[in-house]
Design a protein around this motif. Structure first.
Motif, PDB file in Angstrom:
ATOM      1  N   MET A   1      96.283  74.903 -15.471  1.00 10.87           N
ATOM      2  CA  MET A   1      95.974  73.861 -16.445  1.00 10.87           C
ATOM      3  C   MET A   1      95.530  74.494 -17.751  1.00 10.87           C
ATOM      4  SD  MET A   1      93.498  70.540 -16.271  1.00 10.87           S
ATOM      5  CE  MET A   1      94.621  69.854 -15.079  1.00 10.87           C
ATOM      6  N   LEU A   2      95.972  73.876 -18.879  1.00  8.15           N
ATOM      7  CA  LEU A   2      95.643  74.416 -20.184  1.00  8.15           C
ATOM      8  C   LEU A   2      94.345  73.779 -20.650  1.00  8.15           C
ATOM      9  CD1 LEU A   2      99.197  74.114 -21.678  1.00  8.15           C
ATOM     10  CD2 LEU A   2      98.149  76.113 -20.651  1.00  8.15           C
ATOM     11  N   THR A   3      93.347  74.605 -20.918  1.00 12.83           N
ATOM     12  CA  THR A   3      92.039  74.031 -21.208  1.00 12.83           C
ATOM     13  C   THR A   3      91.384  74.536 -22.475  1.00 12.83           C
ATOM     14  OG1 THR A   3      91.000  75.717 -19.814  1.00 12.83           O
ATOM     15  CG2 THR A   3      91.539  73.611 -18.779  1.00 12.83           C
ATOM     16  N   SER A   4      91.964  75.486 -23.175  1.00 12.60           N
ATOM     17  CA  SER A   4      91.273  76.017 -24.346  1.00 12.60           C
ATOM     18  C   SER A   4      92.251  76.363 -25.437  1.00 12.60           C
ATOM     19  CB  SER A   4      90.479  77.279 -23.951  1.00 12.60           C
ATOM     20  OG  SER A   4      91.357  78.350 -23.730  1.00 12.60           O
ATOM     21  N   ALA A   5      91.698  76.653 -26.602  1.00 14.63           N
ATOM     22  CA  ALA A   5      92.543  76.978 -27.746  1.00 14.63           C
ATOM     23  C   ALA A   5      93.269  78.285 -27.559  1.00 14.63           C
ATOM     24  CB  ALA A   5      91.688  77.036 -29.023  1.00 14.63           C
ATOM     25  N   ALA A   6      92.926  79.067 -26.559  1.00 16.39           N
ATOM     26  CA  ALA A   6      93.616  80.329 -26.331  1.00 16.39           C
ATOM     27  C   ALA A   6      94.827  80.143 -25.436  1.00 16.39           C
ATOM     28  CB  ALA A   6      92.663  81.337 -25.669  1.00 16.39           C
ATOM     29  N   ASP A   7      95.049  78.941 -24.931  1.00 16.50           N
ATOM     30  CA  ASP A   7      96.159  78.687 -24.035  1.00 16.50           C
ATOM     31  C   ASP A   7      97.466  78.598 -24.804  1.00 16.50           C
ATOM     32  OD1 ASP A   7      94.016  76.640 -22.058  1.00 16.50           O
ATOM     33  OD2 ASP A   7      94.741  78.656 -21.625  1.00 16.50           O
ATOM     34  N   PRO A   8      98.635  78.576 -24.082  1.00 19.37           N
ATOM     35  CA  PRO A   8      99.924  78.610 -24.759  1.00 19.37           C
ATOM     36  C   PRO A   8     100.154  77.467 -25.724  1.00 19.37           C
ATOM     37  CG  PRO A   8     100.182  79.161 -22.441  1.00 19.37           C
ATOM     38  CD  PRO A   8      98.752  78.737 -22.629  1.00 19.37           C
ATOM     39  N   VAL A   9      99.504  76.319 -25.549  1.00 18.27           N
ATOM     40  CA  VAL A   9      99.725  75.226 -26.474  1.00 18.27           C
ATOM     41  C   VAL A   9      99.216  75.573 -27.857  1.00 18.27           C
ATOM     42  CG1 VAL A   9      99.152  72.819 -26.968  1.00 18.27           C
ATOM     43  CG2 VAL A   9      99.652  73.523 -24.638  1.00 18.27           C
ATOM     44  N   THR A  10      98.191  76.396 -27.958  1.00 15.65           N
ATOM     45  CA  THR A  10      97.613  76.695 -29.270  1.00 15.65           C
ATOM     46  C   THR A  10      97.729  78.151 -29.682  1.00 15.65           C
ATOM     47  OG1 THR A  10      95.450  76.992 -28.230  1.00 15.65           O
ATOM     48  CG2 THR A  10      95.958  74.814 -29.116  1.00 15.65           C
ATOM     49  N   SER A  11      98.418  78.972 -28.927  1.00 13.31           N
ATOM     50  CA  SER A  11      98.564  80.358 -29.343  1.00 13.31           C
ATOM     51  C   SER A  11      99.832  80.945 -28.759  1.00 13.31           C
ATOM     52  CB  SER A  11      97.355  81.179 -28.863  1.00 13.31           C
ATOM     53  OG  SER A  11      97.282  81.177 -27.457  1.00 13.31           O
ATOM     54  N   GLY A  12     100.206  82.117 -29.289  1.00  5.28           N
ATOM     55  CA  GLY A  12     101.381  82.793 -28.779  1.00  5.28           C
ATOM     56  C   GLY A  12     102.604  82.458 -29.609  1.00  5.28           C
ATOM     57  N   PRO A  13     103.682  83.236 -29.465  1.00  5.22           N
ATOM     58  CA  PRO A  13     104.853  83.077 -30.307  1.00  5.22           C
ATOM     59  C   PRO A  13     105.492  81.709 -30.186  1.00  5.22           C
ATOM     60  CG  PRO A  13     104.984  85.114 -29.015  1.00  5.22           C
ATOM     61  CD  PRO A  13     103.788  84.372 -28.550  1.00  5.22           C
ATOM     62  N   GLY A  14     105.436  81.076 -28.986  1.00  7.25           N
ATOM     63  CA  GLY A  14     106.070  79.784 -28.826  1.00  7.25           C
ATOM     64  C   GLY A  14     105.102  78.644 -28.919  1.00  7.25           C
ATOM     65  N   GLY A  15     103.823  78.909 -29.198  1.00 12.32           N
ATOM     66  CA  GLY A  15     102.809  77.874 -29.196  1.00 12.32           C
ATOM     67  C   GLY A  15     102.508  77.380 -30.582  1.00 12.32           C
ATOM     68  N   ILE A  16     101.444  76.585 -30.678  1.00 13.60           N
ATOM     69  CA  ILE A  16     101.110  75.951 -31.935  1.00 13.60           C
ATOM     70  C   ILE A  16     100.843  76.969 -33.023  1.00 13.60           C
ATOM     71  CG2 ILE A  16      99.242  74.653 -33.051  1.00 13.60           C
ATOM     72  CD1 ILE A  16      99.307  72.797 -30.700  1.00 13.60           C
ATOM     73  N   ALA A  17     100.289  78.111 -32.667  1.00 12.48           N
ATOM     74  CA  ALA A  17      99.968  79.108 -33.686  1.00 12.48           C
ATOM     75  C   ALA A  17     101.085  80.113 -33.872  1.00 12.48           C
ATOM     76  CB  ALA A  17      98.678  79.840 -33.310  1.00 12.48           C
ATOM     77  N   GLU A 161      93.344  67.096 -25.951  1.00  9.99           N
ATOM     78  CA  GLU A 161      94.416  66.124 -25.732  1.00  9.99           C
ATOM     79  C   GLU A 161      95.777  66.801 -25.707  1.00  9.99           C
ATOM     80  OE1 GLU A 161      96.443  62.871 -24.804  1.00  9.99           O
ATOM     81  OE2 GLU A 161      94.258  63.057 -24.778  1.00  9.99           O
ATOM     82  N   MET A 162      96.005  67.766 -26.579  1.00 11.96           N
ATOM     83  CA  MET A 162      97.300  68.449 -26.580  1.00 11.96           C
ATOM     84  C   MET A 162      97.493  69.267 -25.309  1.00 11.96           C
ATOM     85  SD  MET A 162      97.970  69.645 -30.506  1.00 11.96           S
ATOM     86  CE  MET A 162      98.844  68.497 -31.581  1.00 11.96           C
ATOM     87  N   ASN A 163      96.438  69.902 -24.850  1.00  6.81           N
ATOM     88  CA  ASN A 163      96.542  70.687 -23.617  1.00  6.81           C
ATOM     89  C   ASN A 163      96.705  69.805 -22.391  1.00  6.81           C
ATOM     90  OD1 ASN A 163      96.380  73.439 -24.457  1.00  6.81           O
ATOM     91  ND2 ASN A 163      94.255  73.108 -24.995  1.00  6.81           N
ATOM     92  N   ARG A 164      96.304  68.551 -22.489  1.00  5.04           N
ATOM     93  CA  ARG A 164      96.458  67.622 -21.372  1.00  5.04           C
ATOM     94  C   ARG A 164      97.926  67.282 -21.126  1.00  5.04           C
ATOM     95  NH1 ARG A 164      96.364  62.233 -20.127  1.00  5.04           N
ATOM     96  NH2 ARG A 164      96.744  61.687 -22.302  1.00  5.04           N
ATOM     97  N   LEU A 165      98.735  67.273 -22.201  1.00  9.77           N
ATOM     98  CA  LEU A 165     100.169  66.983 -22.092  1.00  9.77           C
ATOM     99  C   LEU A 165     100.962  68.060 -22.836  1.00  9.77           C
ATOM    100  CD1 LEU A 165     100.321  63.111 -22.682  1.00  9.77           C
ATOM    101  CD2 LEU A 165     100.474  64.328 -20.516  1.00  9.77           C
ATOM    102  N   PRO A 166     100.936  69.298 -22.346  1.00 10.25           N
ATOM    103  CA  PRO A 166     101.580  70.390 -23.090  1.00 10.25           C
ATOM    104  C   PRO A 166     103.074  70.198 -23.285  1.00 10.25           C
ATOM    105  CG  PRO A 166     101.017  71.078 -20.858  1.00 10.25           C
ATOM    106  CD  PRO A 166     100.345  69.757 -21.084  1.00 10.25           C
ATOM    107  N   GLU A 167     103.731  69.495 -22.372  1.00 15.36           N
ATOM    108  CA  GLU A 167     105.172  69.283 -22.525  1.00 15.36           C
ATOM    109  C   GLU A 167     105.476  68.406 -23.741  1.00 15.36           C
ATOM    110  OE1 GLU A 167     103.534  65.954 -20.099  1.00 15.36           O
ATOM    111  OE2 GLU A 167     103.292  68.133 -20.152  1.00 15.36           O
ATOM    112  N   LEU A 168     104.532  67.584 -24.138  1.00 15.72           N
ATOM    113  CA  LEU A 168     104.713  66.721 -25.307  1.00 15.72           C
ATOM    114  C   LEU A 168     104.486  67.485 -26.604  1.00 15.72           C
ATOM    115  CD1 LEU A 168     105.010  63.832 -26.562  1.00 15.72           C
ATOM    116  CD2 LEU A 168     102.536  63.593 -26.257  1.00 15.72           C
ATOM    117  N   TRP A 169     103.575  68.469 -26.583  1.00 15.20           N
ATOM    118  CA  TRP A 169     103.111  69.094 -27.808  1.00 15.20           C
ATOM    119  C   TRP A 169     103.584  70.522 -28.016  1.00 15.20           C
ATOM    120  CZ3 TRP A 169     101.573  65.804 -31.172  1.00 15.20           C
ATOM    121  CH2 TRP A 169     100.955  64.611 -30.767  1.00 15.20           C
TER     122      TRP A 169
END
Length: 204
Positions: A1-17, A161-169
């Motif tokens: 489960m994605l729970t922090s800003a360091a997770d793939p939704v908010t970091s990394g080459p394919g993530g938000i950052a 909220e974004m980490n709750r539905l990573p497939e959406l974001w």
């Protein structure tokens, strides 16, 4: 489960950052006046647009007050059947997009968008006036592009909220979501804008 800003939704080459968007230079874009087919913007709004990285600017330019009004009208009317498809991925995406939009546009934390307790009409009402809400999102994007930060509680609510539905974001700004948000074109436009702003807000 994605729970922090360091997770793939908010970091990394394919993530938000992802670095691809950040490498775009706002200064390399030509000066812009009125976007063809778009609303007349104030000089301040044009300056805000010019401050954005190119990919983010394109997404924000495409958002119209009519898109916001479409989303607000969809939850303000008497027929709520679309929103209360409790087992629907569309309903979950709809609630998540509304929540993230209000977190950024109103600058205040919101609870997770759980369908069984989500107040559709109240959320839709906060999108109005549509012109003001579009301008508010643009101001947030410009402030972030100039080095500003989200308030701690606002940022935490957004990432939660974004980490709750990573497939959406997940995915690049401007890319279509792997869900049926485009059943309501204004909702998909709004989702893309929130995703693009989140790129600017991601920890660096």
């Amino acid at each position: 489960m994605l729970t922090s800003a360091a997770d793939p939704v908010t970091s990394g080459p394919g993530g938000i950052a992802g670095s691809a968007v950040r490498s775009s230079s706002a200064s390399s874009a030509p000066a812009r006046g009125r976007v063809p087919g778009g609303p007349q913007r104030s000089p301040h709004q044009l300056a805000d647009l010019e401050s954005l990285p190119e990919e983010v600017r394109k997404v924000l330019e495409a958002l119209r007050p009519a898109h916001i009004s479409e989303v607000a009208a969809a939850v303000a009317g008497g027929d709520m059947s679309m929103q209360y498809e409790m087992d629907s991925g569309f309903a979950a995406a709809f609630a998540s997009v509304l929540t993230c939009a209000l977190v950024l546009g109103r600058g205040s934390p919101r609870p997770a968008a759980q369908l069984w307790e989500f107040d559709w009409r109240a959320a839709g009402a906060e999108l109005e006036p549509a012109e003001d809400f579009v301008a508010a999102l643009l101001r947030v994007a410009a402030r972030l592009a100039r080095g500003g930060k989200l308030e701690d509680g606002v940022g935490k609510a957004l990432w939660r909220e974004m980490n709750r539905l990573p497939e959406l974001w997940s995915g690049a700004p401007g890319a279509a979501a792997p869900c049926d948000c485009d059943r309501l074109p204004g909702l998909e436009r709004l989702r893309r804008c929130i995703r693009a702003i989140a790129v600017l807000a991601a920890p660096r």
